[in-house]
Write a protein that holds these residues in place. Structure first.
Motif, PDB file in Angstrom:
ATOM      1  N   LEU A  76       0.826  -1.201   0.000  1.00  0.00           N
ATOM      2  CA  LEU A  76       0.000   0.000   0.000  1.00  0.00           C
ATOM      3  C   LEU A  76       0.863   1.255   0.000  1.00  0.00           C
ATOM      4  O   LEU A  76       0.615   2.207  -0.756  1.00  0.00           O
ATOM      5  N   LEU A  77       1.893   1.275   0.844  1.00  0.00           N
ATOM      6  CA  LEU A  77       2.782   2.435   0.908  1.00  0.00           C
ATOM      7  C   LEU A  77       3.492   2.642  -0.422  1.00  0.00           C
ATOM      8  O   LEU A  77       3.615   3.782  -0.901  1.00  0.00           O
ATOM      9  N   GLN A  78       3.925   1.541  -1.025  1.00  0.00           N
ATOM     10  CA  GLN A  78       4.590   1.672  -2.317  1.00  0.00           C
ATOM     11  C   GLN A  78       3.649   2.244  -3.375  1.00  0.00           C
ATOM     12  O   GLN A  78       4.022   3.106  -4.161  1.00  0.00           O
ATOM     13  N   GLY A  79       2.406   1.779  -3.372  1.00  0.00           N
ATOM     14  CA  GLY A  79       1.423   2.295  -4.317  1.00  0.00           C
ATOM     15  C   GLY A  79       1.189   3.786  -4.132  1.00  0.00           C
ATOM     16  O   GLY A  79       1.084   4.541  -5.107  1.00  0.00           O
ATOM     17  N   LEU A  80       1.119   4.240  -2.876  1.00  0.00           N
ATOM     18  CA  LEU A  80       0.912   5.665  -2.600  1.00  0.00           C
ATOM     19  C   LEU A  80       2.105   6.499  -3.059  1.00  0.00           C
ATOM     20  O   LEU A  80       1.940   7.608  -3.589  1.00  0.00           O
ATOM     21  N   LEU A  81       3.317   5.975  -2.872  1.00  0.00           N
ATOM     22  CA  LEU A  81       4.513   6.697  -3.318  1.00  0.00           C
ATOM     23  C   LEU A  81       4.551   6.809  -4.842  1.00  0.00           C
ATOM     24  O   LEU A  81       4.932   7.853  -5.399  1.00  0.00           O
ATOM     25  N   VAL A  82       4.128   5.739  -5.517  1.00  0.00           N
ATOM     26  CA  VAL A  82       4.102   5.780  -6.986  1.00  0.00           C
ATOM     27  C   VAL A  82       3.032   6.759  -7.462  1.00  0.00           C
ATOM     28  O   VAL A  82       3.218   7.455  -8.469  1.00  0.00           O
ATOM     29  N   LEU A  83       1.907   6.837  -6.737  1.00  0.00           N
ATOM     30  CA  LEU A  83       0.882   7.828  -7.078  1.00  0.00           C
ATOM     31  C   LEU A  83       1.430   9.245  -6.950  1.00  0.00           C
ATOM     32  O   LEU A  83       1.133  10.120  -7.788  1.00  0.00           O
TER      33      LEU A  83
END
Length: 267
Positions: free
Chosen positions: A122-129
């Motif tokens: 989830l954190l990785q997805g938010l950083l990519v966003l």
């Protein structure tokens, strides 16, 4: 006790149990973050080499990647009980104990094992966003935020529906089925890229059978304000995430059929 308070109590109990071993929980979370981070490197390497793919830049594809991974991280955390239904419940006979409790069965499974480690994805997805926002110069207007949240909800419902179907198949075979991984992890991989890049038959699969395009591709077009090279009207992205909820409802319909098939271990 109502359904939601019970679910939150089950979820809190699961998280509390994992928190008893903080080092293990932290390492698993970091492992999820780093393990899925390899996929980010692969996407970056592709665009670093070719610049863009059929008119799609790295910032636009990063938006696909970030949204899809956030959807899957949350659905995977909620649907863990369905994922391990065959090995942890049916094979051991403990599924009968869940049936005896006067509480919704699906809710018990969803609250069974809410994995802290899924925060890594989830954190990785938010950083990519965040990267996509800067790279593609995305304007997060109220409309764009509404589409993103609606797509997120529809995507969580869709991936949760896939996990429910995986659990349903366990009523006929308790062995792990690779076809389920094709739909979950394979679906995440497929939805990370624009639908227009795929062959026509595969586009139809991703739109009408497992509607990943409805929760990722069309909403992202609406967020970017980009016209669909395949010719879909602009309003599709505003309503297409509904397909995720329809898929979840169909999955629970199959789940009820599986429950009627279940005959207990006899132990």
């Amino acid at each position: 006790m109502g359904a939601l308070p019970l679910f939150f109590r089950l979820m809190a109990a699961s998280i509390s149990g994992q928190a008893r071993y903080p080092a293990s929980a932290l390492l698993l979370t970091v492992g999820q973050f780093l393990g899925t981070g390899i996929e980010v490197v692969a996407v970056w390497a592709l665009f670093h080499r070719f610049g863009e793919v059929q008119g799609w830049g790295i910032g636009e594809v990063a938006l696909f990647y970030g949204l899809v991974n956030c959807m899957f991280a949350l659905a995977d955390a909620l649907g863990r009980g369905f994922d391990v239904l065959g090995t942890e419940f049916l094979r051991t006979g403990t599924f009968d104990r869940l049936l005896l409790r006067p509480r919704p069965l699906a809710l018990q499974l969803m609250g069974h094992d809410v994995r802290i480690s899924r925060l890594g994805r989830l954190l990785q997805g938010l950083l990519v966003l965040a990267f996509a926002t800067v790279q593609a110069d995305i304007a997060w207007t109220p409309g764009a935020v509404a589409v993103a949240l609606f797509a997120m909800a529809g995507g969580i419902a869709l991936f949760l529906g896939i996990l429910v179907l995986q659990g349903t198949l366990s009523f006929w075979t308790v062995e792990s089925l690779e076809i389920a991984n094709v739909l979950t992890y394979g679906g995440v991989q497929a939805a990370q890229y624009p639908l227009a890049l795929y062959a026509q038959w595969f586009r139809r699969v991703l739109t009408f059978i497992v509607p990943l395009a409805c929760v990722a591709y069309y909403p992202v077009l609406a967020i970017l304000g980009k016209s669909d090279p395949l010719g879909a009207p602009a309003w599709v992205g505003w309503v297409s995430p509904l397909a995720g909820f329809v898929f979840l409802a169909a999955a629970f319909g199959a789940w009820r059929i599986g429950l009627r098939h279940y005959t207990s271990t006899g132990s």
